[in-house]
Design an enzyme around this catalytic site. Structure first.
Site, PDB file in Angstrom:
ATOM      1  CD  GLU A 283      -3.451   0.042   2.158  1.00 48.85           C
ATOM      2  OE1 GLU A 283      -4.056  -0.473   2.172  1.00 48.85           O
ATOM      3  OE2 GLU A 283      -3.173   0.758   3.184  1.00 48.85           O
ATOM      4  CG  HIS A 304       8.137 -28.892   0.968  1.00 49.75           C
ATOM      5  ND1 HIS A 304       8.016 -30.735   0.549  1.00 49.75           N
ATOM      6  CD2 HIS A 304       8.634 -28.966   2.253  1.00 49.75           C
ATOM      7  CE1 HIS A 304       9.859 -31.439   1.873  1.00 49.75           C
ATOM      8  NE2 HIS A 304       9.976 -29.617   2.068  1.00 49.75           N
ATOM      9  CE  LYS A 418     -12.460   1.377   2.032  1.00 45.57           C
ATOM     10  NZ  LYS A 418     -11.375   2.004   2.381  1.00 45.57           N
TER      11      LYS A 418
END
Ligand code: PA5
Length: 441
Positions: A283, A304, A418
């Site tokens: 951010e 793995h 948003k």
């Protein structure tokens, strides 16, 4: 004191390259120190470990005590910067199974819109008394606001209006926002998110301190570690300063074509700290079409899965390992008479030592595979060292962002989704956005 070791970068970065960036780093570091850089109205975190509000801190400790005496469950409602830091520190210190070890159980919610998760948690709430710490600077973020509405309703139905008020603790802006208004109307105990500290830099404010203190974390030592790191690194603009050196490495490697940083750790309990780091750097730096892509691996398990890519995939990555020299565990491999699994060669060895060998072996393999690796080494896995680590990352992030040429303290990009969501959910005031979105369909 935490060390940042660049020894493994020999062959990837030259002394000349470090020399070439040192002036830029010095300028960035000085801009932070002098408060003259971009976004300088959001650098309250910089001096916070020394200047935090002692009176409020005393109230945090009292509230933490009260939460423990009134409840077996604390719901921490928040998202992004109002969530990740507390969870990261709690899990790093107490482990991912902290809720199974007795004492206050802490559940984090309001960080998604998953109906299943909300329902599961509502059922769990019936197993103990419940308190809520709702954390939102703006008070209007949809995910925590929706969760707060649901769990507040649960408390009122279970305890009644008056008793529920005593079980709700709100951490929010000093004056503005819906949560501040509601808290004052309802008489909730409140704690302040300082106006000059952005969400992702707020773990050492009440945002992190209240849930952590309630969970039994030694917040005094956390703050002390951060303060000592702050004192050690704040006035040095050279590359001797480990935060500046890390910022230099990140920017040099980005310029050399590495676009992904993998923050790795050989402690699974570091997983959420990795999430916190991703928010902090993602951010802060991911803007103006710039910035490294921050990612994480938890080893040895990810060896793995992602181990193949690290060793042999596209060479766009570099790795920063966080290492804890000591952990509080003496668990060893036991000896078996029959040696049925051929493991007696490890008998008597501490698991921590084997883990350290795994980490050394991995760093050598990845380096040989063409991945630049450097190491952040903490002395011990405890609150003091985690406090140091938090401050190390915060300062390095600010200097790195300034060197990259962005404002590390804004996050306008987060607003786009948003806005669209409000529009599509018919929130009043977003009618034009809805029209625009529907036209595109
Ligand atoms: O770092 C940030 O600013 C964000 O991640 C915010 O913390 C997050 O969006 C939550 O915002 P608020 O605390 O206003 O609910």
């Amino acid at each position: 004191m935490l060390r940042y070791d660049v020894g493994l970068l020999d062959g990837f970065l030259t002394r000349g390259e470090f020399d070439s960036i040192k002036e830029e780093i010095a300028t960035a570091s000085a801009a932070l120190r002098e408060g003259s850089g971009r976004g300088n109205d959001f650098i309250g975190w910089r001096d916070l470990p020394a200047v935090f509000d002692r009176e409020e801190y005393a109230r945090i400790k009292q509230a933490a005590e009260r939460i423990r005496s009134q409840s077996g469950i604390l719901l921490v409602i928040g998202i992004g910067g109002s969530y990740l830091g507390a969870r990261a520190v709690l899990e790093l210190i107490k482990g991912e199974l902290h809720n199974e070890t007795g004492g206050l159980r802490v559940y984090f919610t309001g960080n998604s819109l998953s109906p299943g998760d909300l329902e599961d948690l509502l059922k769990l709430c019936d197993t103990a008394d419940v308190s809520i710490n709702v954390i939102s600077k703006s008070g209007t973020t949809t995910e925590p606001a929706v969760a707060f509405r649901i769990f507040r309703d649960y408390l009122i139905k279970r305890y009644g209006e008056e008793e529920s008020r005593k079980r709700i603790y709100a951490t929010t802006d000093r004056t503005g926002g819906t949560l501040r208004k509601l808290s004052e109307e309802q008489g909730y105990e409140t704690f302040i998110i300082p106006g000059d500290v952005g969400g992702r830099f707020s773990v050492l404010t009440p945002v992190g301190l209240l849930p952590l203190a309630a969970a039994g974390i030694d917040t005094d030592m956390l703050l002390k570690g951060a303060e000592d790191m702050m004192k050690a690194v704040s006035s040095d603009d050279t590359l001797v300063n480990p935060t500046n050196r890390y910022a230099a490495v990140r920017n040099l490697l980005l310029r050399s074509g590495k676009s992904v940083e993998i923050l790795s750790c050989f402690e699974p309990r570091f997983r959420m700290m990795g999430e916190w780091y991703k928010q902090l750097f993602g951010e802060s730096e991911g803007k103006e079409h710039k910035g490294l892509f921050p990612s994480t691996c938890v080893f040895t398990s990810d060896l793995h899965s992602m181990g193949q890519y690290c060793q042999d995939g596209s060479r766009i990555i570099f790795e920063t390992l966080v290492k804890f020299a000591q952990v509080d565990s003496g668990i060893t491999v036991n000896r078996e008479e029959e040696d049925f699994d051929g493991l007696n060669y490890l008998a008597g060895r501490k698991i921590h030592d084997i883990n350290t060998v795994a980490s050394d072996a991995t760093m050598s393999a990845h380096t040989e595979g063409g991945v630049p690796c450097s190491v952040i080494e903490c002395e011990k896995l405890d609150e003091y060292n985690v406090g140091e680590l938090i401050y190390f990352f915060e300062r390095a992030c600010a200097v790195s962002g300034y060197t990259l040429g962005v404002n590390p303290f804004d996050q306008n990009g987060v607003e786009a989704y948003k806005r669209n969501m409000f529009a599509l959910l018919d929130k009043p005031g977003y009618e034009e956005d809805k029209k625009r979105l529907l036209e595109k369909r």
